[in-house]
Design a protein around this motif. Structure first.
Motif, PDB file in Angstrom:
ATOM      1  N   PRO A 339      -0.692  -0.319   0.282  1.00  0.00           N
ATOM      2  CA  PRO A 339      -0.337  -1.672   0.896  1.00  0.00           C
ATOM      3  C   PRO A 339       0.706  -1.329   1.917  1.00  0.00           C
ATOM      4  O   PRO A 339       0.944  -2.545   2.737  1.00  0.00           O
ATOM      5  CB  PRO A 339       0.544  -2.447  -0.492  1.00  0.00           C
ATOM      6  CG  PRO A 339       0.057  -1.622  -1.612  1.00  0.00           C
ATOM      7  CD  PRO A 339      -0.452  -0.026  -1.140  1.00  0.00           C
ATOM      8  N   LEU A 340       1.626  -0.486   1.893  1.00  0.00           N
ATOM      9  CA  LEU A 340       2.671  -0.260   2.939  1.00  0.00           C
ATOM     10  C   LEU A 340       1.972   0.151   4.230  1.00  0.00           C
ATOM     11  O   LEU A 340       2.298  -0.214   5.431  1.00  0.00           O
ATOM     12  CB  LEU A 340       3.645   0.686   2.595  1.00  0.00           C
ATOM     13  CG  LEU A 340       4.372   0.473   1.253  1.00  0.00           C
ATOM     14  CD1 LEU A 340       5.350   1.698   1.056  1.00  0.00           C
ATOM     15  CD2 LEU A 340       4.998  -0.947   1.234  1.00  0.00           C
ATOM     16  N   LEU A 341       0.882   1.157   4.458  1.00  0.00           N
ATOM     17  CA  LEU A 341       0.403   1.711   5.290  1.00  0.00           C
ATOM     18  C   LEU A 341      -1.024   0.919   6.142  1.00  0.00           C
ATOM     19  O   LEU A 341      -1.083   1.135   7.284  1.00  0.00           O
ATOM     20  CB  LEU A 341      -0.093   3.126   5.107  1.00  0.00           C
ATOM     21  CG  LEU A 341       0.906   4.286   4.781  1.00  0.00           C
ATOM     22  CD1 LEU A 341       0.243   5.616   4.452  1.00  0.00           C
ATOM     23  CD2 LEU A 341       1.865   4.318   5.776  1.00  0.00           C
ATOM     24  N   LEU A 342      -1.791   0.457   5.281  1.00  0.00           N
ATOM     25  CA  LEU A 342      -2.724  -0.280   5.739  1.00  0.00           C
ATOM     26  C   LEU A 342      -2.515  -1.614   6.653  1.00  0.00           C
ATOM     27  O   LEU A 342      -3.025  -1.545   7.559  1.00  0.00           O
ATOM     28  CB  LEU A 342      -3.519  -1.242   4.499  1.00  0.00           C
ATOM     29  CG  LEU A 342      -4.889  -1.804   5.098  1.00  0.00           C
ATOM     30  CD1 LEU A 342      -5.944  -0.632   5.459  1.00  0.00           C
ATOM     31  CD2 LEU A 342      -5.477  -2.610   3.877  1.00  0.00           C
ATOM     32  N   PRO A 343      -1.340  -2.267   6.662  1.00  0.00           N
ATOM     33  CA  PRO A 343      -1.079  -3.329   7.531  1.00  0.00           C
ATOM     34  C   PRO A 343      -0.933  -2.608   8.912  1.00  0.00           C
ATOM     35  O   PRO A 343      -1.220  -3.121   9.960  1.00  0.00           O
ATOM     36  CB  PRO A 343       0.183  -4.028   7.111  1.00  0.00           C
ATOM     37  CG  PRO A 343       0.082  -4.077   5.741  1.00  0.00           C
ATOM     38  CD  PRO A 343      -0.724  -2.320   5.222  1.00  0.00           C
ATOM     39  N   VAL A 344      -0.142  -1.515   8.826  1.00  0.00           N
ATOM     40  CA  VAL A 344       0.098  -0.828  10.204  1.00  0.00           C
ATOM     41  C   VAL A 344      -1.315  -0.189  10.884  1.00  0.00           C
ATOM     42  O   VAL A 344      -1.250  -0.241  12.081  1.00  0.00           O
ATOM     43  CB  VAL A 344       0.995   0.554   9.770  1.00  0.00           C
ATOM     44  CG1 VAL A 344       1.669   1.051  11.270  1.00  0.00           C
ATOM     45  CG2 VAL A 344       2.292  -0.119   9.148  1.00  0.00           C
ATOM     46  N   ALA A 345      -2.202   0.369  10.008  1.00  0.00           N
ATOM     47  CA  ALA A 345      -3.285   0.968  10.444  1.00  0.00           C
ATOM     48  C   ALA A 345      -4.132  -0.295  10.992  1.00  0.00           C
ATOM     49  O   ALA A 345      -4.512  -0.110  12.102  1.00  0.00           O
ATOM     50  CB  ALA A 345      -4.125   1.416   9.320  1.00  0.00           C
ATOM     51  N   VAL A 346      -4.199  -1.269  10.620  1.00  0.00           N
ATOM     52  CA  VAL A 346      -4.844  -2.499  10.938  1.00  0.00           C
ATOM     53  C   VAL A 346      -4.420  -2.785  12.402  1.00  0.00           C
ATOM     54  O   VAL A 346      -5.070  -3.187  13.214  1.00  0.00           O
ATOM     55  CB  VAL A 346      -4.893  -3.632   9.974  1.00  0.00           C
ATOM     56  CG1 VAL A 346      -5.598  -4.943  10.732  1.00  0.00           C
ATOM     57  CG2 VAL A 346      -5.786  -3.506   8.850  1.00  0.00           C
ATOM     58  N   GLY A 347      -2.838  -2.837  12.467  1.00  0.00           N
ATOM     59  CA  GLY A 347      -2.425  -3.294  13.746  1.00  0.00           C
ATOM     60  C   GLY A 347      -2.577  -2.417  14.791  1.00  0.00           C
ATOM     61  O   GLY A 347      -2.691  -2.552  16.095  1.00  0.00           O
ATOM     62  N   HIS A 354     -12.369   2.107   6.639  1.00  0.00           N
ATOM     63  CA  HIS A 354     -12.442   3.574   7.171  1.00  0.00           C
ATOM     64  C   HIS A 354     -10.973   4.038   6.569  1.00  0.00           C
ATOM     65  O   HIS A 354     -11.040   5.217   6.528  1.00  0.00           O
ATOM     66  CB  HIS A 354     -12.236   3.440   8.757  1.00  0.00           C
ATOM     67  CG  HIS A 354     -12.131   4.720   9.295  1.00  0.00           C
ATOM     68  ND1 HIS A 354     -11.487   4.876  10.587  1.00  0.00           N
ATOM     69  CD2 HIS A 354     -12.798   5.772   9.208  1.00  0.00           C
ATOM     70  CE1 HIS A 354     -11.305   6.172  10.732  1.00  0.00           C
ATOM     71  NE2 HIS A 354     -12.343   6.841  10.093  1.00  0.00           N
ATOM     72  N   PHE A 355      -9.885   3.235   6.757  1.00  0.00           N
ATOM     73  CA  PHE A 355      -8.593   3.862   6.560  1.00  0.00           C
ATOM     74  C   PHE A 355      -8.556   4.128   5.016  1.00  0.00           C
ATOM     75  O   PHE A 355      -8.098   5.252   4.598  1.00  0.00           O
ATOM     76  CB  PHE A 355      -7.662   2.899   6.910  1.00  0.00           C
ATOM     77  CG  PHE A 355      -6.279   3.278   6.622  1.00  0.00           C
ATOM     78  CD1 PHE A 355      -5.528   4.186   7.570  1.00  0.00           C
ATOM     79  CD2 PHE A 355      -5.365   2.909   5.624  1.00  0.00           C
ATOM     80  CE1 PHE A 355      -4.339   4.852   7.315  1.00  0.00           C
ATOM     81  CE2 PHE A 355      -4.420   3.436   5.491  1.00  0.00           C
ATOM     82  CZ  PHE A 355      -3.542   4.328   6.352  1.00  0.00           C
TER      83      PHE A 355
END
Length: 424
Positions: A339-347, A354-355
């Protein structure tokens, strides 16, 4: 508050406190610092577990244990040996193929290690392969259990990030096949170079007789995956179908599971399920407190300042996840970090599916790397070898999987092409 929680969790890890308890104690400290009522812990634990897709986890664990107890894994091994056993190094290649097929139902790499390794590690040793090589190969090949669908870590990622479980499942097929192909290529080269496996064709059945013995076992992943992608049932419902199928075949057709044996299998499955669910419940409280403290937004801004483009972000995250996977259990790492990394990856323009595939493959490497490589310990226990004997033969396998991970990371179509064909 968040600094104290993260630091205390790491301290507990260093003191070898169990993962779930470390996360729970750190979360309790966060609740105390924030001045929240203690009832919040129970509420967030319940909320973390009150998700329908999580029901698939105990059923897939039970299905994998029933496959092992019911003789299904044994027939899959015989079929894989009939396909490649005549090639030098074929027995080692059969280990990879069997793990790939077994993974298409079990969803757990540890279950795959025990079910397949109990048969193939002693067989490889009898055929002249070094025991450390055989155990390292089995531990690595079993990693396919969390990449090829169904996959318990993918279910956890989906639940933690509100991503489609079905899309994650289908996205893992081609990456899993790529890793399996690369592992088979390496073991073939290794066997040819060192002269192992010249007698691998001995005592193997022809393809047709082995297919007749194994067709019910081979039909199982076809029914499960075909039902999911054909729209007949959801991934959660598929887990129940897998249990019923494995139970019927193991008890009534192969007649390898007795009433007493069923009790033992249920007990093992309950313990495995409880361990995972306890991690999820405590991680739910931990994640709630981090969100309340604004950590996801702060982390996103920090990473955006460090990394200037998608390529550098993915490289940095892969390096971090590889190190984290060495010390934190895969399920806990996914529930806390996804939940912490996915929003950054989408950004950065990374597709969530894929992520998710990249994250699961990377953290799955932690299952074969010390100091907490559960697959490695399982394979070592079967081969009766200590950890230090497995490190050197393990390194080439880790390098092969890492090379595949880099390809999967920077060629998203390997993960997304099949997803787009089925769902778009």
């Amino acid at each position: 508050m968040s600094h104290v929680m993260i630091l205390s969790m790491l301290v507990f890890f260093g003191l070898t406190v169990p993962i779930a308890i470390s996360i729970g104690l750190a979360a309790m400290g966060g609740v105390a610092i924030a001045g929240l009522p203690w009832l919040v812990i129970a509420q967030q634990m319940y909320a973390a577990l009150d998700k329908f897709p999580l029901a698939a986890i105990p059923f897939f664990i039970l299905a994998g244990n029933l496959m092992e107890a019911g003789g299904i894994s044994e027939r899959l091994v015989d079929f894989a040996k009939s396909l490649v056993g005549g090639v030098q190094g074929g027995l080692a290649m059969a280990c990879v193929i069997t793990c790939m097929i077994f993974a298409a139902v079990a969803g757990s790499s540890v279950a795959t290690t025990f079910a397949v390794g109990a048969i193939l590690i002693p067989a490889m040793v009898r055929h002249g392969y070094p025991a450390p090589f055989a155990a390292s190969l089995q531990a690595t090949a079993a990693e396919l259990g969390v990449i090829i669908p169904p996959s318990i870590p993918m279910i956890l990622f989906a639940v933690s990030t509100d991503t489609s479980t079905g899309e994650l499942f289908i996205a893992g097929v081609l990456p899993g096949m790529l890793i399996a192909t690369a592992l088979m290529a390496y073991v073939w080269f290794y066997a040819r170079r060192h002269g192992y496996g010249r007698q691998d064709g001995q005592q193997r059945l022809a393809v047709w007789p082995s297919l007749r013995r194994a067709w019910l076992a081979l039909l199982m992943p076809v029914i499960i995956l075909g039902g999911i992608y054909g729209g007949v049932f959801t991934p959660t419902e598929a887990s129940v179908v897998a249990v019923v199928y494995a139970l019927v075949v193991g008890m009534l057709v192969y007649r390898r599971i007795s009433v007493r044996g069923l009790s033992v299998t249920l007990h093992r499955s309950a313990i495995s399920t409880a361990a995972i669910m306890f991690i999820i419940a405590n991680a739910g409280v931990f994640g709630f407190l981090l969100n309340r403290a604004g950590v996801p937004d702060a982390l996103g801004h920090w990473l955006a300042e460090i990394f200037t483009n998608r390529a550098s972000f993915l490289l940095g995250v892969n390096a971090a996840l590889f190190l984290i996977g060495m010390f934190i259990e895969t399920s806990a790492a996914i529930v806390v970090l996804a939940p912490l990394l996915l929003p950054v990856a989408v950004g950065f323009g990374v597709d969530p599916v894929h992520f998710g595939v990249v994250m699961v493959i990377n953290l799955a490497l932690g299952m074969i790397t010390p100091p907490f490589g559960v697959n490695l310990f399982a394979a070592g226990s079967i081969a009766k070898l200590s950890l230090e004997h497995l490190i050197r033969p393990l390194l080439p396998f880790v390098a092969v999987v890492l090379a595949c991970l880099m390809v999967i990371t920077y060629v998203p179509d390997i993960s997304l092409w099949l997803r787009d064909v089925v769902y778009r």
